[in-house]
Design a protein around this motif. Structure first.
Motif, PDB file in Angstrom:
ATOM      1  N   PRO A 151       0.807  -1.229   0.000  1.00  0.00           N
ATOM      2  CA  PRO A 151       0.000   0.000   0.000  1.00  0.00           C
ATOM      3  C   PRO A 151       0.841   1.281   0.000  1.00  0.00           C
ATOM      4  O   PRO A 151       1.497   1.615   0.981  1.00  0.00           O
ATOM      5  N   TRP A 152       0.810   2.000  -1.108  1.00  0.00           N
ATOM      6  CA  TRP A 152       1.490   3.285  -1.244  1.00  0.00           C
ATOM      7  C   TRP A 152       0.449   4.406  -1.236  1.00  0.00           C
ATOM      8  O   TRP A 152      -0.658   4.226  -1.737  1.00  0.00           O
ATOM      9  N   PHE A 153       0.833   5.573  -0.713  1.00  0.00           N
ATOM     10  CA  PHE A 153      -0.073   6.705  -0.618  1.00  0.00           C
ATOM     11  C   PHE A 153       0.576   7.917  -1.279  1.00  0.00           C
ATOM     12  O   PHE A 153       1.720   8.260  -0.973  1.00  0.00           O
ATOM     13  N   TYR A 154      -0.158   8.550  -2.165  1.00  0.00           N
ATOM     14  CA  TYR A 154       0.360   9.676  -2.936  1.00  0.00           C
ATOM     15  C   TYR A 154       0.746  10.836  -2.027  1.00  0.00           C
ATOM     16  O   TYR A 154       0.042  11.196  -1.093  1.00  0.00           O
ATOM     17  N   SER A 155       1.901  11.442  -2.313  1.00  0.00           N
ATOM     18  CA  SER A 155       2.390  12.619  -1.594  1.00  0.00           C
ATOM     19  C   SER A 155       2.749  13.661  -2.640  1.00  0.00           C
ATOM     20  O   SER A 155       3.552  13.403  -3.529  1.00  0.00           O
ATOM     21  N   SER A 156       2.185  14.840  -2.545  1.00  0.00           N
ATOM     22  CA  SER A 156       2.355  15.833  -3.611  1.00  0.00           C
ATOM     23  C   SER A 156       3.408  16.888  -3.314  1.00  0.00           C
ATOM     24  O   SER A 156       3.485  17.887  -3.999  1.00  0.00           O
ATOM     25  N   ASP A 157       4.236  16.691  -2.306  1.00  0.00           N
ATOM     26  CA  ASP A 157       5.212  17.727  -1.944  1.00  0.00           C
ATOM     27  C   ASP A 157       6.571  17.537  -2.607  1.00  0.00           C
ATOM     28  O   ASP A 157       7.585  17.946  -2.099  1.00  0.00           O
ATOM     29  N   ASP A 158       6.595  16.932  -3.772  1.00  0.00           N
ATOM     30  CA  ASP A 158       7.852  16.627  -4.437  1.00  0.00           C
ATOM     31  C   ASP A 158       7.731  16.970  -5.920  1.00  0.00           C
ATOM     32  O   ASP A 158       6.659  16.855  -6.488  1.00  0.00           O
ATOM     33  N   PRO A 159       8.830  17.391  -6.579  1.00  0.00           N
ATOM     34  CA  PRO A 159       8.753  17.726  -8.002  1.00  0.00           C
ATOM     35  C   PRO A 159       8.502  16.518  -8.907  1.00  0.00           C
ATOM     36  O   PRO A 159       8.157  16.666 -10.065  1.00  0.00           O
ATOM     37  N   SER A 160       8.677  15.325  -8.397  1.00  0.00           N
ATOM     38  CA  SER A 160       8.383  14.132  -9.180  1.00  0.00           C
ATOM     39  C   SER A 160       7.168  13.452  -8.548  1.00  0.00           C
ATOM     40  O   SER A 160       6.653  13.893  -7.538  1.00  0.00           O
ATOM     41  N   THR A 161       6.735  12.364  -9.133  1.00  0.00           N
ATOM     42  CA  THR A 161       5.637  11.612  -8.535  1.00  0.00           C
ATOM     43  C   THR A 161       6.182  10.840  -7.349  1.00  0.00           C
ATOM     44  O   THR A 161       7.107  10.043  -7.480  1.00  0.00           O
ATOM     45  N   LYS A 162       5.610  11.103  -6.181  1.00  0.00           N
ATOM     46  CA  LYS A 162       6.119  10.533  -4.935  1.00  0.00           C
ATOM     47  C   LYS A 162       4.986   9.845  -4.184  1.00  0.00           C
ATOM     48  O   LYS A 162       3.902  10.401  -4.034  1.00  0.00           O
TER      49      LYS A 162
END
Length: 176
Positions: free
Chosen positions: A26-37
């Motif tokens: 289970p991965w959870f999207y994090s939007s605080d990075d210039p790439s997809t994290k």
């Protein structure tokens, strides 16, 4: 700072890698990075992010028992997995300074790097660059300035960051 290759026995490293690289992790999207994290919080102590008012322990944390034992963790603060998507060019993250002992354990081998700033300054050619090699680990002391990057040669760069206190050594007096 110390770097260790082949940190865990192959059986333990393989189990962690197989699980975390699978489609079931289970991965959870994090939007605080210039790439997809994407991130996965295994453990977060009370007062730490993402839930400052409570302690968070994921059921998936058991898979990390060999890693935590090998690091001699007595008190974890944050145990987080990070997955950075492949980019066309290497994207460097912003520098951060370790506020406590921090270990970065690599799940897969790729061309991403961990860069340690020389004398806690910004980028210089003398900065130490640590390759991302599966089952290797970089252990940073408090106050080290570092940053990571994306990768260009694999689908993603995956690692685990552990902020912790190490179990102190105890002196035992033995009488003859």
């Amino acid at each position: 700072m110390n770097v260790f290759d082949d940190f865990l026995p192959q059986k333990d490293a393989g189990a962690i890698q197989s699980y975390m690289m699978s489609e079931h992790f289970p991965w959870f999207y994090s939007s605080d990075d210039p790439s997809t994290k994407y991130e996965h919080i295994f453990y977060s102590a009370k007062g730490e992010n993402p839930e400052p008012d409570r302690e968070v322990t994921a059921g998936t944390a058991l898979i990390l028992d060999p890693l935590m034992a090998a690091l001699k963790v007595s008190k974890p603060f944050v145990v987080k997995a990070v997955s950075l998507a492949k980019t066309h060019n290497i994207i460097q993250q912003e520098y951060t300074t370790s506020t406590r002992k921090t270990a970065i354990y690599y799940i897969n081998t790729n061309d991403g790097i961990l860069e340690i700033a020389d004398s806690n300054t910004s980028y210089s050619p003398e900065n130490i660059k640590i390759e991302s090699l599966a089952n290797s680990i970089a252990v940073l002391d408090e106050g080290i300035k570092y940053r990571g990057s994306t990768c260009t040669d694999k689908g993603r760069r995956v690692f685990i960051r552990v902020e912790y206190e190490e179990q102190p050594y105890k002196m035992i007096k033995v009488d003859k």
